[in-house]
Design a protein around this motif. Structure first.
Motif, PDB file in Angstrom:
ATOM      1  N   VAL A   1       0.858  -1.189   0.000  1.00  0.00           N
ATOM      2  CA  VAL A   1       0.000   0.000   0.000  1.00  0.00           C
ATOM      3  C   VAL A   1       0.896   1.242   0.000  1.00  0.00           C
ATOM      4  N   PRO A   2       0.648   2.218  -0.874  1.00  0.00           N
ATOM      5  CA  PRO A   2       1.458   3.441  -0.846  1.00  0.00           C
ATOM      6  C   PRO A   2       1.169   4.251   0.419  1.00  0.00           C
TER       7      PRO A   2
ATOM      8  N   ALA B   1      -8.511   7.127  -8.206  1.00  0.00           N
ATOM      9  CA  ALA B   1      -7.226   6.733  -7.641  1.00  0.00           C
ATOM     10  C   ALA B   1      -7.255   6.777  -6.114  1.00  0.00           C
ATOM     11  N   GLU B   2      -7.919   7.775  -5.543  1.00  0.00           N
ATOM     12  CA  GLU B   2      -8.031   7.866  -4.087  1.00  0.00           C
ATOM     13  C   GLU B   2      -8.839   6.705  -3.525  1.00  0.00           C
TER      14      GLU B   2
ATOM     15  N   VAL C   1      -6.707   3.448  -3.608  1.00  0.00           N
ATOM     16  CA  VAL C   1      -5.694   3.356  -2.551  1.00  0.00           C
ATOM     17  C   VAL C   1      -6.366   3.083  -1.210  1.00  0.00           C
TER      18      VAL C   1
ATOM     19  N   ARG D   1      -7.338  -0.522  -1.019  1.00  0.00           N
ATOM     20  CA  ARG D   1      -6.152  -1.366  -0.826  1.00  0.00           C
ATOM     21  C   ARG D   1      -5.712  -1.346   0.633  1.00  0.00           C
ATOM     22  N   ALA D   2      -5.772  -0.178   1.248  1.00  0.00           N
ATOM     23  CA  ALA D   2      -5.379  -0.070   2.652  1.00  0.00           C
ATOM     24  C   ALA D   2      -6.310  -0.893   3.541  1.00  0.00           C
TER      25      ALA D   2
ATOM     26  N   LEU E   1      -5.632  10.600   3.162  1.00  0.00           N
ATOM     27  CA  LEU E   1      -4.715  10.548   2.024  1.00  0.00           C
ATOM     28  C   LEU E   1      -4.098  11.913   1.740  1.00  0.00           C
TER      29      LEU E   1
ATOM     30  N   GLN F   1       0.644  11.120  -6.737  1.00  0.00           N
ATOM     31  CA  GLN F   1      -0.329  10.060  -6.503  1.00  0.00           C
ATOM     32  C   GLN F   1      -0.677   9.972  -5.014  1.00  0.00           C
TER      33      GLN F   1
ATOM     34  N   GLN G   1      -1.201   8.859  -1.246  1.00  0.00           N
ATOM     35  CA  GLN G   1      -0.562   7.985  -0.267  1.00  0.00           C
ATOM     36  C   GLN G   1      -1.378   8.016   1.020  1.00  0.00           C
ATOM     37  N   VAL G   2      -1.323   6.933   1.768  1.00  0.00           N
ATOM     38  CA  VAL G   2      -1.999   6.890   3.059  1.00  0.00           C
ATOM     39  C   VAL G   2      -1.175   7.629   4.094  1.00  0.00           C
TER      40      VAL G   2
END
Length: 290
Positions: free
Chosen positions: A105-106, A223-224, A227, A230-231, A248, A255, A257-258
């Motif tokens: 996860v980013p 995209a948000e 992510v 995915r988290a 985020l 891009q 990120q968490v």
């Protein structure tokens, strides 16, 4: 009639800062529940008398984890609690960011400095220092490389209290696109909000801070959402989550990120999204009846 307890904090003589609580109590009553709000540390509350206990605004837990986590365990044995006790224990320690990163996860790059570790701080960029146990930007501050000495003093203060520090690059994207909070409830995206930077230059780590400056409604991008999902999928053992908030920011590549994953007591911002109250109440009742 389902009996619901909303766990909050004791504000003492001050008004509660939880603006969502009366809205949610009304929505639950309208939906046919018997709902009450009680401070989590109220010794007179029989939590086991309720079909479901929902952690809503236990906002003093971060500096009382030695009391709070055993309480969550006890309540979880007496009745259903949301989110589950194992999720709460995992999420109260922000070292969970390392687990998310390991799962692909980013996330905002993070180093951890425990008591006794050398004060290795960035010398080429602005950075943030904050504790692994914290909420509302408590003990958090932003520094420039020229403020190294002040940051070392900050670290020493946290280490004296037995706190492990997180050191992160200051994500400058937050000054452009803000921090977005995607709220999930009952397994679905509920709504999203955006706020501006909390950590302004020169603000001391022990100063009072505005937790949600310039808060506004937000429509998340695909995209948000991707992510955020995915988290949530990377939470250990993929437990059933009644609620979640994924915060985020945009990384250096633009891009998302968490920054944080809030699974304990996230502010729902129902005052900003009043149309969400009925959906939240319906999800709580569904969880209580399972």
């Amino acid at each position: 009639m389902p009996r619901i307890a909303l766990a909050t904090y004791d504000p003492g003589a001050e008004p509660s800062k939880d603006r969502d609580l009366p809205v949610l109590l009304r929505a639950l009553a309208d939906a046919g529940a018997e709902a009450v709000a009680r401070p989590w540390d109220d010794p007179g509350t029989e939590w086991g008398d309720h079909d479901l206990v929902v952690l809503r605004s236990t906002w003093d837990y971060a500096w009382r984890t030695d009391e709070f986590l055993p309480w969550v365990e006890r309540v979880g044995k007496a009745t259903r609690i949301a989110n589950p006790a194992e999720v709460v224990r995992w999420n109260t320690d922000k070292r969970y960011l390392g687990d998310l990163a390991a799962a692909g996860v980013p996330v905002v790059p993070t180093r951890y400095l425990a008591p006794g570790d050398p004060a290795e701080l960035p010398s080429d960029r602005d950075f943030v220092v904050k504790p692994t146990f914290g909420a509302g930007a408590r003990f958090a501050a932003r520094y420039t490389p020229a403020e190294h000495g002040t940051a070392v003093g900050h670290l020493a203060r946290m280490h004296e209290e037995g706190l492990t520090a997180m050191v992160q690059p200051y994500v400058s994207g937050i000054d452009v696109s803000g921090e977005r909070a995607l709220q999930f409830f009952g397994g679905r995206l509920l709504h999203a909000s955006r706020k501006r930077a909390v950590l302004t230059p020169g603000t001391a780590y022990d100063a009072d801070k505005v937790a949600h400056p310039e808060l506004e409604r937000w429509t998340p991008t695909p995209a948000e959402v991707a992510v955020a999902e995915r988290a949530l999928a990377a939470v250990p053992d993929a437990p059933e989550l009644l609620y979640a908030r994924v915060d985020l920011v945009d990384g250096a590549d633009g891009q998302p990120q968490v920054m944080e994953l809030e699974l304990v007591e996230p502010n729902l911002f129902l005052f900003l999204h009043p149309g969400s109250a009925d959906a939240v109440a319906a999800a709580i009742l569904s969880a209580a009846r399972r």
